[in-house]
Scaffold this active site. Structure first.
Site, mmCIF file in Angstrom:
data_model
loop_
_atom_site.group_PDB
_atom_site.id
_atom_site.type_symbol
_atom_site.label_atom_id
_atom_site.label_comp_id
_atom_site.label_asym_id
_atom_site.label_seq_id
_atom_site.Cartn_x
_atom_site.Cartn_y
_atom_site.Cartn_z
ATOM 1 N N THR A 77 -36.244 36.744 61.423
ATOM 2 C CA THR A 77 -36.463 37.726 60.360
ATOM 3 C C THR A 77 -35.245 38.626 60.154
ATOM 4 O O THR A 77 -34.428 38.789 61.067
ATOM 5 C CB THR A 77 -37.664 38.633 60.728
ATOM 6 O OG1 THR A 77 -37.986 39.471 59.627
ATOM 7 C CG2 THR A 77 -37.357 39.523 61.931
ATOM 8 N N ARG B 29 -33.161 49.475 64.380
ATOM 9 C CA ARG B 29 -34.613 49.243 64.485
ATOM 10 C C ARG B 29 -34.858 47.761 64.832
ATOM 11 O O ARG B 29 -34.328 46.866 64.203
ATOM 12 C CB ARG B 29 -35.288 49.596 63.166
ATOM 13 C CG ARG B 29 -36.807 49.331 63.127
ATOM 14 C CD ARG B 29 -37.155 47.982 62.553
ATOM 15 N NE ARG B 29 -38.591 47.807 62.346
ATOM 16 C CZ ARG B 29 -39.165 46.660 62.030
ATOM 17 N NH1 ARG B 29 -38.440 45.573 61.883
ATOM 18 N NH2 ARG B 29 -40.458 46.576 61.849
ATOM 19 N N GLY C 271 -37.959 44.971 65.355
ATOM 20 C CA GLY C 271 -39.380 44.754 65.119
ATOM 21 C C GLY C 271 -40.007 43.918 66.219
ATOM 22 O O GLY C 271 -39.512 43.840 67.349
ATOM 23 N N THR D 78 -40.257 37.668 57.129
ATOM 24 C CA THR D 78 -40.241 36.910 58.384
ATOM 25 C C THR D 78 -40.768 35.488 58.203
ATOM 26 O O THR D 78 -41.597 35.235 57.329
ATOM 27 C CB THR D 78 -41.112 37.590 59.469
ATOM 28 O OG1 THR D 78 -40.726 38.947 59.595
ATOM 29 C CG2 THR D 78 -41.019 36.911 60.823
ATOM 30 N N GLY E 113 -44.155 44.947 62.062
ATOM 31 C CA GLY E 113 -43.835 44.722 63.461
ATOM 32 C C GLY E 113 -44.311 45.822 64.381
ATOM 33 O O GLY E 113 -44.730 45.563 65.515
ATOM 34 N N THR F 265 -46.148 37.496 61.371
ATOM 35 C CA THR F 265 -45.315 38.092 60.337
ATOM 36 C C THR F 265 -46.006 39.387 59.899
ATOM 37 O O THR F 265 -47.217 39.537 60.086
ATOM 38 C CB THR F 265 -45.152 37.166 59.109
ATOM 39 O OG1 THR F 265 -46.455 36.932 58.546
ATOM 40 C CG2 THR F 265 -44.525 35.837 59.477
ATOM 41 N N GLY F 266 -45.239 40.303 59.324
ATOM 42 C CA GLY F 266 -45.845 41.547 58.849
ATOM 43 C C GLY F 266 -45.317 42.751 59.610
ATOM 44 O O GLY F 266 -44.257 42.693 60.238
HETATM 45 N N1 GLY Z 1 -42.467 41.333 61.566
HETATM 46 C C1 GLY Z 1 -41.128 41.593 61.238
HETATM 47 C C2 GLY Z 1 -40.704 42.965 61.501
HETATM 48 O O1 GLY Z 1 -41.505 43.881 61.487
HETATM 49 O O2 GLY Z 1 -39.526 43.164 61.704
#
Ligand code: GLY
Length: 379
Positions: free
Chosen positions: A247, A257, A259, A229, A283, A280-281
């Site tokens: 992202t 899915r 996020g 991301t 989700g 970021t990270g």
């Molecule tokens: N932070 C990006 C995701 O989990 O999709």
């Protein structure tokens, strides 16, 4: 459309006039904007967003709207085939199809736009900006988002690069030794091997990731599935905010899915009187805690950007379920936040350091250290 909606549309007319076109941009409507007080303009981003901050900063100094500026900035990374977490070259879902999420939020109007599970369009943040400017909605998903993007002239293309296809294929072929997919025992391609090597976890550590068996060596390994991301946020010289997050989401995800990135209040949030936060990270952890909204509210109540970011990380750590914790009880995933406040302060915070974030301001373009809740020893 109601009178209120109509008035809201009129209110963003200045931004609409500079909307990102499918292939071109124009700043004519804000060329004489009084926003650009050099010295106060500040742009922050995730570690992969150094060039994005530079571009957005230059655009804001030239008088561009901050939403257009950050969306254009992250477009550099959406274009980059070597960033496997964003846009073109992003890692695909479990079927090998790239699905992108993005959102943008504009402080002066408090409007937002977002797309989720968007296929075949390289610049989802630009489509999100179009949603904000050219619809009465906030979030479009899947086939509807694609139809909307095509209606606005965005070209369709295959977003899977050879690198991301090979990484996905290796993952698929090593999921199970009881299916009919056989990995190439001679596979030596360095970027593919490096992808898995850099994310490998010593056997015995817990992980939210999948099992991986390397072809030549059948011993099981664990690896971390990336949730890359890019987030980018800007404050103009007159104290207006905007931010965007874009992202390809969790690598090899279940199709459909979504996020945190396209969810206003989770992947990003801004309040023009207070500041911005974006992430970021992992989700799912952010979605369960609505961290970006929470962090901006903490700043409203007097917290500094760093204190607000650390507090939402502590909340995530506290609510993390046992299966997602390491042997010492700490969240076994990455999650980072990037924050700006109205008084010009900024911060990057992260669940696991060391980690950098990107910034451009009157002191130049550079990486700074995130404040970490936990720190991993160097490998
Ligand atoms: N932070 C990006 C995701 O989990 O999709």
């Amino acid at each position: 459309m109601s009178d209120v909606s109509r008035r809201a549309f009129m209110h963003v007319a200045g931004v609409a006039a500079v909307a990102v076109g499918a292939t071109s941009t124009t700043n004519a409507a804000v060329a004489n904007s009084p926003r650009s007080a050099a010295g106060k303009v500040k742009v922050v981003s995730s570690a992969n967003g150094l060039e994005a901050t530079k571009k957005a900063y230059e655009m804001i100094l030239a008088g561009s709207d901050p939403a257009l500026s950050v969306v254009t900035g992250v477009g550099i990374v959406e274009d980059d085939p070597n960033d496997t977490s964003v846009g073109y070259g992003g890692l695909p879902n479990e079927r090998g199809i790239v699905e992108l999420d993005a959102a943008v939020m504009h402080g002066p109007t408090h409007r937002a736009g977002a797309v989720a599970s968007l296929q075949n369009i390289r610049h989802p943040a630009q489509v999100a900006l179009k949603v904000m400017l050219r619809t009465d909605h906030v979030l479009l998903v899947g086939a509807g988002a694609l139809d909307f993007a095509k209606a606005h002239g965005f070209p369709e293309e295959n977003l899977l690069t050879e690198l991301s296809r090979k990484i996905w294929l290796r993952w698929k072929e090593t999921l199970s030794d009881k299916d009919d997919w056989i990995p190439d025992p001679d596979e030596k391609e360095i970027p593919v091997a490096e992808f898995f090597r850099s994310r490998s976890i010593p056997i015995g550590e817990s992980s939210v990731s999948g099992d991986l068996k390397i072809a030549a060596d059948k011993s099981p390994m664990k690896f971390r599935r990336p949730t890359g991301t890019i987030h980018c946020a800007a404050m103009t010289g007159s104290g207006d905010f905007a931010c965007t997050t874009t992202t390809s989401g969790l690598a090899f995800k279940i199709p459909g899915r979504v996020g945190d990135s396209p969810i206003i209040g989770a992947g990003l949030y801004c309040d023009n009187e207070i500041g911005t936060c974006g992430s970021t990270g992992r989700g799912e952890a952010n979605l369960q805690n609505l961290c970006s909204f929470a962090a901006v509210e903490l700043m409203r109540n007097g917290a500094s950007p760093e204190d607000a970011g650390m507090e939402v990380l502590r909340r995530v750590a506290k609510t993390t379920e046992p299966r997602l914790r390491d042997k010492d009880g700490r969240p076994d995933f990455g999650l980072s936040f990037y924050l700006l406040s109205k008084d010009g302060r900024h911060a990057g915070v992260t669940m696991w350091g060391p980690e950098k974030f990107s910034i451009t301001d009157e002191n130049g373009t550079r990486h700074e250290d995130c404040k970490a809740l936990y720190t991993r020893p160097p490998k």
